[in-house]
Design a protein around this motif. Structure first.
Motif, short mmCIF file in Angstrom:
data_model
loop_
_atom_site.label_atom_id
_atom_site.label_comp_id
_atom_site.label_asym_id
_atom_site.label_seq_id
_atom_site.Cartn_x
_atom_site.Cartn_y
_atom_site.Cartn_z
N LEU A 89 -10.43 -2.02 40.46
CA LEU A 89 -10.10 -0.84 41.26
C LEU A 89 -10.38 -1.11 42.73
O LEU A 89 -9.61 -0.70 43.61
N ALA A 90 -11.47 -1.83 42.98
CA ALA A 90 -11.79 -2.16 44.38
C ALA A 90 -10.69 -3.02 44.97
O ALA A 90 -10.25 -2.81 46.12
N VAL A 91 -10.20 -3.98 44.18
CA VAL A 91 -9.10 -4.83 44.68
C VAL A 91 -7.89 -3.97 45.03
O VAL A 91 -7.28 -4.11 46.10
N PHE A 92 -7.55 -3.05 44.13
CA PHE A 92 -6.36 -2.23 44.40
C PHE A 92 -6.57 -1.37 45.65
O PHE A 92 -5.66 -1.21 46.46
N MET A 93 -7.76 -0.80 45.78
CA MET A 93 -8.00 0.08 46.92
C MET A 93 -7.96 -0.71 48.23
O MET A 93 -7.34 -0.29 49.21
N PHE A 94 -8.59 -1.90 48.22
CA PHE A 94 -8.54 -2.73 49.43
C PHE A 94 -7.10 -3.11 49.76
O PHE A 94 -6.68 -3.14 50.91
N SER A 95 -6.34 -3.40 48.71
CA SER A 95 -4.96 -3.79 48.93
C SER A 95 -4.15 -2.65 49.51
O SER A 95 -3.36 -2.82 50.43
N MET A 96 -4.38 -1.43 48.97
CA MET A 96 -3.66 -0.27 49.50
C MET A 96 -4.05 -0.03 50.96
O MET A 96 -3.22 0.38 51.77
N ALA A 97 -5.31 -0.27 51.27
CA ALA A 97 -5.74 -0.08 52.64
C ALA A 97 -5.21 -1.18 53.55
O ALA A 97 -5.15 -0.99 54.76
N GLY A 98 -4.83 -2.30 52.96
CA GLY A 98 -4.26 -3.38 53.76
C GLY A 98 -5.29 -4.35 54.29
O GLY A 98 -5.20 -4.78 55.43
N ILE A 99 -6.26 -4.69 53.47
CA ILE A 99 -7.31 -5.64 53.89
C ILE A 99 -6.78 -7.06 53.69
O ILE A 99 -6.18 -7.35 52.64
N PRO A 100 -6.96 -7.96 54.66
CA PRO A 100 -6.19 -9.19 54.74
C PRO A 100 -5.90 -10.05 53.52
O PRO A 100 -4.72 -10.19 53.26
N PRO A 101 -6.80 -10.59 52.76
CA PRO A 101 -6.24 -11.60 51.86
C PRO A 101 -5.38 -11.01 50.74
O PRO A 101 -4.74 -11.76 50.01
N LEU A 102 -5.36 -9.71 50.60
CA LEU A 102 -4.68 -9.11 49.46
C LEU A 102 -3.21 -8.84 49.80
O LEU A 102 -2.79 -8.86 50.96
N ALA A 103 -2.45 -8.56 48.73
CA ALA A 103 -1.00 -8.42 48.90
C ALA A 103 -0.64 -7.27 49.81
O ALA A 103 0.33 -7.34 50.57
N GLY A 104 -1.40 -6.17 49.73
CA GLY A 104 -1.08 -5.01 50.54
C GLY A 104 -1.08 -5.31 52.02
O GLY A 104 -0.33 -4.71 52.80
N PHE A 105 -1.92 -6.28 52.43
CA PHE A 105 -1.93 -6.66 53.84
C PHE A 105 -0.59 -7.25 54.23
O PHE A 105 -0.03 -6.90 55.28
N PHE A 106 -0.05 -8.13 53.38
CA PHE A 106 1.22 -8.76 53.74
C PHE A 106 2.33 -7.73 53.83
O PHE A 106 3.17 -7.79 54.72
N ALA A 107 2.30 -6.77 52.90
CA ALA A 107 3.32 -5.72 52.95
C ALA A 107 3.28 -5.03 54.30
O ALA A 107 4.30 -4.89 54.99
N LYS A 108 2.10 -4.60 54.70
CA LYS A 108 1.99 -3.87 55.97
C LYS A 108 2.29 -4.78 57.15
O LYS A 108 2.90 -4.37 58.13
#
Lengths: 514, 299
Positions: free
Chosen positions: A403-422
């Motif tokens: 869940l922490a990974v998903f939340m960080f990703s949604m927030a756009g924290i760098p190494p995660l996929a959500g960062f690249f999207a943003k």
């Protein structure tokens, strides 16, 4: 006359349709429902049967049907993976446009549907809301969405949209014992009908002023008319169409239904709503903007900038005070729609590719988050409050980590996929000189980081509730959560393959319009 | 001609009279029945306009489904129509005003009809439904035009004799008859179309799906039901199928949301009833008959 060999490009839809119809028949005629027949020769025996055997039979039937639906989706996915494209891209005398863009979105849709069915089915069965019609309706909704995505004609678009919508209304209110589910279904129905009406009005204006229904013919007509009153009618038609689709993808200010429907609908259905119809709506609006309203890109861009800014700001501000995690996800979805719309405001293939990248990453993020929400049950009862997450890390370290990974990703924290999207989205905004949009986007993503991180704080640093641990995770839910978390964690290792694929799809869309 | 006029006035007057009765009849069931009569007369008017398809649809959909539904609603719901009518009387003036406005508008439309009906087709190379052209060409009262249309109605591929007599290419016939249509009007018969050097038939209809050529070509040759049928199952078959799916989903949804299976209900399973066998459903029980003597001795 439509050629018979065009049918081959409809293979995924044909598989979906045949699968849905046969599952419907199996579901309608197979035994194993709650009620065993009483009259007749076998009747005496079945009344003697204890409840447990009947429940086992119902269980088996439910799993058979859901598994069948997943198999059908997998087959359709395999059929659409080769991404074969006909000459001239049009089939059935111009009704559908088969291109790599459509294929890419179709693949996202199929993956999203398959996983949301897999991750949610046990929840539905435990809530006694699992009916064999639900997978069938999901399949029909997917057929509607694939037609929307591929449509090259306003009538096909509308029929596909209605096919999808009707199925979704029923899905929203499928938990009949729950009053909120019925309320959600009714709200969704009324506002969905309103938005369909707006869309249809826009289409009729478009048809009235251009005399054409095929996208390319409308575009030709717009291009040949210079001056006069015609463009104003077409412009108003475009505004209505964007409004109608804005309702479907829940862009602010057409988002009012979203939190209520997301909260009221059964959670697996909410998951489906959050992931899949958004993709189809985005694909439709992208195709329309490129292929039909190319001449009006300045006007469309203004509308989209406003929609995008409003969605990002409202989505991130309104989510702060939510207590229900489903409502929070609804507002989060609204803000994600806002980010997706940034790419559409830029008027070139790269910007559209950024939106597609965003949508593709949004799918595993949302699926994983909803997997965690679906895992939040205690004593068989689903939990919805954010406070129920407190101290999750003590009992379920892996679930908490995911869940922490998903939340960080949604927030756009760098190494995660959500960062690249943003990152791609904001870069496209800057490339297209939409600095204000990029600034608002970054600011609102900072705001949204607050509530995403608040969830992480709840999980890791708050004292656990006295009520004890959650129920053990069902196996398939754990698998889906693990898979999506892996995708998001390791996206950084090979982003290029995915991004190139998506960029090809977007350039294909733009090439078709020239 | 006279017969047609008489029929028109008959249908029109009956429709108006029945429509008036719908509003004024005291018994709501009678109102619905008069409504059905109105529908039938309107269907007759459509037939006079050579729009048989609309006439059939009107009868099937409105009379067959909608009016029957109305009847059910009227009969099953216990609504006090007299009270409703009391309220209606209060709004009679506004209703009359709206009716007057509508009448004026209709008159204006009727005035425009003769002048400026044929809108320009020059800038839009695409028209959708074949019916408007069809009505336009067939509803024109000049018998010569109609005769010409009928001549064009015989595609050479369909009729062996006409193929012999016309003797020309299909292009020739259509050129001479249907002047408002495209010169390369071709019959729909795919065989002849494939034989054509320039490749006629549907295939030649350009890159756009809905080209005028298809509509016009059909309009001159066949009646409108057939025309709709031909495009519905060829060009528009995807939409036809999708519409069917929409209806199917609506049906599934209605059943899913409303059907409740209650426990303890005796359901009839015909296969099980038929499969019943005396061996496992009839039990022979040895019953000792009542014996008054034994009874008395026991006492």
């Amino acid at each position: 006359m439509p050629h018979l060999h065009d049918i081959i490009y409809l293979l995924p839809e044909i598989i979906l349709l045949l699968g849905a119809l046969s599952l419907l028949m199996i579901g309608a005629f197979m035994r194993g429902e709650k009620i065993a027949p009483l009259a007749g020769g076998g009747g005496v025996k079945t009344t003697m049967k204890d409840e447990a055997t009947i429940a086992v039979a119902a269980n088996r039937k439910n799993w058979l049907l859901a598994g069948g639906a997943m198999l059908v989706i997998a087959l359709a996915l395999m059929a659409s993976l080769p991404q074969t494209v006909p000459d001239g891209n049009e089939i059935l005398s111009g009704m559908l446009r088969i291109d790599r863009f459509g294929h890419a979105v179709k693949i996202f849709i199929l993956i999203g549907t398959g996983f949301s069915l897999l991750v949610g089915w046990r929840w539905l069965m435990r809530a006694k809301a699992a009916m064999f019609e639900l997978p069938v309706l999901m399949l029909f909704a997917v057929i509607g969405m694939t037609q929307m995505v591929a449509a090259n004609n306003l009538i096909v678009l509308f029929l596909g949209l209605e096919l999808q919508n009707l199925a979704l209304y029923v899905l929203a209110s499928s938990q009949r014992e729950s009053r909120r589910s019925s309320e959600a279904g009714l709200k969704y129905f009324v506002l969905g009908a309103l938005s369909s009406g707006l869309l249809l009005y826009g289409m009729s204006l478009l048809y009235g002023f251009t005399g054409a229904l095929n996208y390319d013919a409308i575009a030709n007509n717009i291009a040949t008319q210079n001056g006069g009153v015609m463009p104003y009618g077409i412009l108003i038609g475009m505004i209505f169409i964007i409004t109608g689709i804005g309702f479907k993808i829940s862009a602010v200010p057409f988002h009012m239904w979203t939190p209520d429907v997301y909260e009221g609908a059964p959670t697996p259905i909410t998951n489906f709503f959050a992931v899949v119809p958004k993709l189809a709506g985005f694909a439709v609006i992208m195709r329309l903007l490129v292929e039909v309203f190319g001449e009006f890109h300045v006007e469309a861009g203004q509308i989209l900038v406003v929609l995008s800014m409003a969605s990002m700001v409202v989505g991130s501000l309104a989510a702060i005070n939510q207590r229900s995690i489903k409502r929070l996800m609804a507002y989060s979805a609204i803000s994600h729609v806002g980010y997706g719309l940034i790419g559409l405001a830029g008027n070139n293939a790269d910007a559209y590719a950024a939106t597609l990248v965003y949508l593709g990453i949004y799918v595993p993020m949302t699926l994983g988050t909803f997997g965690c929400i679906l895992a939040m049950t205690r004593g068989g009862k689903p939990l919805d409050e954010l406070s129920d997450l407190a101290g999750l890390a003590k009992y379920h370290p892996w679930l908490a980590a995911a869940l922490a990974v998903f939340m960080f990703s949604m927030a756009g924290i760098p190494p995660l996929a959500g960062f690249f999207a943003k990152f791609y989205i904001f870069r496209s905004a800057i490339d297209n000189n939409l600095i204000a949009l990029a600034v608002v986007g970054v600011l609102s993503s900072v705001v949204s980081a607050y509530y995403y991180c608040r969830i992480i704080k709840l999980i890791y640093f708050d004292p656990p509730q006295a009520k004890g641990a959650l129920d053990p995770l069902p196996r398939e839910v754990a698998w889906v959560i693990g898979l999506t978390a892996m995708v998001i964690l390791w996206f950084v290792l090979w982003p290029n393959g995915y991004i190139d694929w998506v960029r090809h799809a977007a350039t294909d869309l733009w090439k078709g319009s020239e | 001609m006279i017969l047609e006029g008489l029929a028109f006035y008959l249908f029109a007057l009956l429709a108006i009279a029945a429509g008036a009765m719908v509003v004024t009849a005291r018994n709501p069931v009678h109102s619905v029945l008069f409504l059905i009569l109105t529908f039938f007369n309107a269907a007759g008017l459509f037939v006079l306009l050579h729009a048989e398809f609309l006439a059939m649809i009107l009868v099937i959909v409105y009379v067959g489904a909608v009016a029957v539904l109305f009847l059910f609603v009227v009969m099953m719901l216990d609504i006090n129509f007299r009270e409703l009518r009391q309220g209606a009387r209060n709004y009679a003036r506004i209703g009359l005003a709206v009716g007057l406005v509508l009448l004026v508008e209709l008159a204006l439309v009727g005035g425009m009809y003769g002048h400026n009906f044929s809108y320009t087709q020059s800038n839009n190379n695409i028209t959708v439904s074949p019916t408007p052209e069809n009505n336009e060409s067939l509803a024109s009262d000049e018998p010569e035009a109609k005769l010409a249309g009928d001549e064009a109605a015989l595609p050479p591929g369909n009729d062996a004799t006409s193929q012999g007599t016309t003797q020309g290419t299909p292009q020739g016939t259509s050129k001479s008859t249907a002047d408002e249509n495209n010169p390369e009007n071709l019959p729909l018969d795919s065989e002849t179309a494939e034989d054509e050097p320039n490749g006629g038939g549907f295939n030649a209809s350009g890159q756009n799906g809905f080209s005028t050529e298809v509509g016009d070509r059909i309009s001159a040759s066949i009646n409108n039901t057939e025309a709709i049928g031909r495009v519905l199952y060829t060009k528009y078959f995807l939409m036809f199928q999708l519409a069917g799916l929409v209806l199917l989903v609506a049906m599934i949804g209605a059943i899913t949301l409303t059907l409740r299976q209650r426990g303890g209900v005796r359901r009839q399973v015909i296969s099980e009833q038929l499969a019943r066998h005396p061996a496992n459903s009839v039990h022979l029980v040895k019953v000792t008959p009542y014996d008054p003597l034994k009874e008395s001795t026991k006492k």
